[in-house]
Design an enzyme around this catalytic site. Structure first.
Site, PDB file in Angstrom:
ATOM      1  N   TYR A 173       5.806  50.567 -14.186  1.00  0.00           N
ATOM      2  CA  TYR A 173       7.012  50.633 -15.025  1.00  0.00           C
ATOM      3  C   TYR A 173       7.485  52.090 -15.136  1.00  0.00           C
ATOM      4  O   TYR A 173       8.668  52.374 -15.242  1.00  0.00           O
ATOM      5  CB  TYR A 173       6.740  50.007 -16.395  1.00  0.00           C
ATOM      6  N   LYS A 180      12.713  53.844 -21.881  1.00  0.00           N
ATOM      7  CA  LYS A 180      12.732  52.873 -22.995  1.00  0.00           C
ATOM      8  C   LYS A 180      12.232  53.526 -24.285  1.00  0.00           C
ATOM      9  O   LYS A 180      12.680  53.180 -25.377  1.00  0.00           O
ATOM     10  CB  LYS A 180      11.897  51.632 -22.658  1.00  0.00           C
ATOM     11  N   THR A 211      14.506  38.477 -13.670  1.00  0.00           N
ATOM     12  CA  THR A 211      15.945  38.770 -13.550  1.00  0.00           C
ATOM     13  C   THR A 211      16.139  39.716 -12.368  1.00  0.00           C
ATOM     14  O   THR A 211      15.157  40.169 -11.772  1.00  0.00           O
ATOM     15  CB  THR A 211      16.478  39.476 -14.817  1.00  0.00           C
TER      16      THR A 211
HETATM   17  P1  NAD Z   1      19.892  42.387 -15.065  1.00  0.00           P
HETATM   18  O1  NAD Z   1      19.743  43.014 -13.733  1.00  0.00           O
HETATM   19  O2  NAD Z   1      20.461  41.040 -15.121  1.00  0.00           O
HETATM   20  O3  NAD Z   1      20.709  43.341 -16.042  1.00  0.00           O
HETATM   21  C1  NAD Z   1      20.711  44.740 -15.911  1.00  0.00           C
HETATM   22  C2  NAD Z   1      22.151  45.148 -15.939  1.00  0.00           C
HETATM   23  O4  NAD Z   1      22.284  46.559 -15.928  1.00  0.00           O
HETATM   24  C3  NAD Z   1      22.947  44.610 -14.743  1.00  0.00           C
HETATM   25  O5  NAD Z   1      24.032  43.845 -15.193  1.00  0.00           O
HETATM   26  C4  NAD Z   1      23.449  45.866 -14.071  1.00  0.00           C
HETATM   27  O6  NAD Z   1      24.727  45.698 -13.512  1.00  0.00           O
HETATM   28  C5  NAD Z   1      23.482  46.811 -15.252  1.00  0.00           C
HETATM   29  N1  NAD Z   1      23.576  48.209 -14.835  1.00  0.00           N
HETATM   30  C6  NAD Z   1      22.698  48.936 -14.101  1.00  0.00           C
HETATM   31  N2  NAD Z   1      23.197  50.169 -13.889  1.00  0.00           N
HETATM   32  C7  NAD Z   1      24.393  50.211 -14.515  1.00  0.00           C
HETATM   33  C8  NAD Z   1      25.403  51.202 -14.652  1.00  0.00           C
HETATM   34  N3  NAD Z   1      25.286  52.423 -14.098  1.00  0.00           N
HETATM   35  N4  NAD Z   1      26.513  50.902 -15.369  1.00  0.00           N
HETATM   36  C9  NAD Z   1      26.681  49.681 -15.920  1.00  0.00           C
HETATM   37  N5  NAD Z   1      25.760  48.703 -15.827  1.00  0.00           N
HETATM   38  C10 NAD Z   1      24.640  48.964 -15.121  1.00  0.00           C
HETATM   39  O7  NAD Z   1      18.420  42.396 -15.693  1.00  0.00           O
HETATM   40  P2  NAD Z   1      17.924  42.104 -17.182  1.00  0.00           P
HETATM   41  O8  NAD Z   1      16.469  41.887 -17.051  1.00  0.00           O
HETATM   42  O9  NAD Z   1      18.789  41.096 -17.820  1.00  0.00           O
HETATM   43  O10 NAD Z   1      18.108  43.522 -17.886  1.00  0.00           O
HETATM   44  C11 NAD Z   1      18.834  43.684 -19.094  1.00  0.00           C
HETATM   45  C12 NAD Z   1      18.081  44.608 -20.035  1.00  0.00           C
HETATM   46  O11 NAD Z   1      16.889  43.941 -20.466  1.00  0.00           O
HETATM   47  C13 NAD Z   1      17.630  45.911 -19.397  1.00  0.00           C
HETATM   48  O12 NAD Z   1      17.752  46.946 -20.349  1.00  0.00           O
HETATM   49  C14 NAD Z   1      16.159  45.659 -19.124  1.00  0.00           C
HETATM   50  O13 NAD Z   1      15.402  46.845 -19.039  1.00  0.00           O
HETATM   51  C15 NAD Z   1      15.819  44.851 -20.348  1.00  0.00           C
HETATM   52  N6  NAD Z   1      14.560  44.116 -20.287  1.00  0.00           N
HETATM   53  C16 NAD Z   1      14.323  43.253 -19.287  1.00  0.00           C
HETATM   54  C17 NAD Z   1      13.109  42.580 -19.248  1.00  0.00           C
HETATM   55  C18 NAD Z   1      12.810  41.616 -18.122  1.00  0.00           C
HETATM   56  O14 NAD Z   1      11.644  41.312 -17.907  1.00  0.00           O
HETATM   57  N7  NAD Z   1      13.801  41.113 -17.402  1.00  0.00           N
HETATM   58  C19 NAD Z   1      12.153  42.776 -20.237  1.00  0.00           C
HETATM   59  C20 NAD Z   1      12.421  43.662 -21.264  1.00  0.00           C
HETATM   60  C21 NAD Z   1      13.637  44.337 -21.280  1.00  0.00           C
END
Ligand code: NAD
Length: 273
Positions: A173, A180, A211
């Site tokens: 990570y 984060k 995702t």
């Molecule tokens: P996702 O890929 O669907 O979403 C991530 C989004 O970030 C995408 O829509 C992407 O277009 C956007 N992004 C990246 N760079 C960008 C930029 N420069 N400008 C605008 N948008 C940008 O994946 P997700 O898992 O839904 O992620 C959403 C949030 O949840 C993130 O912050 C991720 O770290 C967090 N998260 C995810 C998990 C998991 O396991 N999936 C767990 C904990 C936290």
């Protein structure tokens, strides 16, 4: 009922309590890439509660995925925004101001790190890789919250997504864990600054969900399997769970919750091993 509505409206959470809890509320969702996105799960719950929605997308390729999804929930605004570009952030908030004249809910569901920085030794993170991860995954919350504040005239709520790698070492990570940690600290400082304006700022620390973003983390499947085996509840969370908790935090249930990072991880964070 009317009186209850007025009290809540002052605090910027309200909604029409006789209809959906978000009826009439205006929500900007940043970070939907496709139907698996956690931001999309939150958007759907807000939509169910009657919220009016606006979305960003990142680049033409993602527009093709995001536009039909956004249209399926009657989105009133679908606009490009790369959060690493101040001019693009200004532009989408100007669009929101013109369209709605205000904003009640901002969902920040955005993160990015270079793939090479999500494997191997954290020690090897480049200066640029560190900057990119911090900029897109943490600073963007500050940048967007600042533009949201003047639009949240009756108060409002800002929600972001974090992960336990902010607190403890999760192999691979790496720089995202550091970003984060900065994000969670930003939630606290923003909550302090925005509290007098009755704007609440919170994060959900979600367990792993498959995702697009998760696919960039090496051995993500191992993380999923470990979570299933080792959490007290012995099961992984789903995007729908994130939607439910997101709606709770943005709605009346979260009325006096701010500056918090809430765990949504089947209890993983209480385990020592
Ligand atoms: P996702 O890929 O669907 O979403 C991530 C989004 O970030 C995408 O829509 C992407 O277009 C956007 N992004 C990246 N760079 C960008 C930029 N420069 N400008 C605008 N948008 C940008 O994946 P997700 O898992 O839904 O992620 C959403 C949030 O949840 C993130 O912050 C991720 O770290 C967090 N998260 C995810 C998990 C998991 O396991 N999936 C767990 C904990 C936290």
């Amino acid at each position: 009922m009317q009186q209850e509505k007025a009290v809540n409206a002052d605090k910027g959470v309200s909604g029409n309590l006789s209809g959906g809890i978000f009826t009439g509320k205006k929500a900007l969702i940043l970070g939907v890439a496709n139907e698996r996105s956690l931001g999309w799960a939150i958007a759907r719950k807000l939509h169910e509660g009657g919220a009016r929605l606006a979305f960003n997308y990142l680049g033409d390729a993602l527009e093709r995925r995001v536009r039909p999804l956004a249209e399926s929930v009657g989105a009133e605004l679908i606009h490009p925004c790369d959060v690493s570009d101040d001019a693009q952030i200004d532009a989408i908030f100007e669009q929101v101001a013109q369209k709605w004249g205000g904003l009640d809910i901002l969902v920040h569901s955005v993160a990015f790190a270079n793939r090479e920085d999500l494997e191997g030794r954290f020690l090897n993170t480049s200066r640029d890789g560190f900057r990119v991860a911090m900029d897109i995954s943490a600073y963007s919350l500050v940048a967007t919250a600042r533009r949201a504040e003047p639009l949240m005239k009756n108060g409002g709520t800002i929600l972001t997504l974090s992960y336990y790698g902010a607190e403890k070492v999760v192999p691979n990570y790496n720089v995202m864990g550091v970003a984060k940690a900065a994000l969670e600290a930003s939630v606290r400082y923003l909550a302090y600054d925005l509290g007098p304006s009755k704007i609440r700022v919170n994060a959900i620390s979600a367990g792993p969900v498959k995702t697009l973003a998760a696919a960039g983390i090496r051995n993500f499947r191992t993380m999923l399997a470990a979570a299933e085996e080792k959490t007290p509840l012995r099961e992984n969370i789903s995007a729908e769970d994130v939607g439910e908790m997101g709606a709770f935090l943005c709605g009346p249930g979260g009325l006096h919750v701010t500056g918090s990072t809430l765990y949504l991880d089947s209890g993983a964070h209480i385990m020592a091993v």
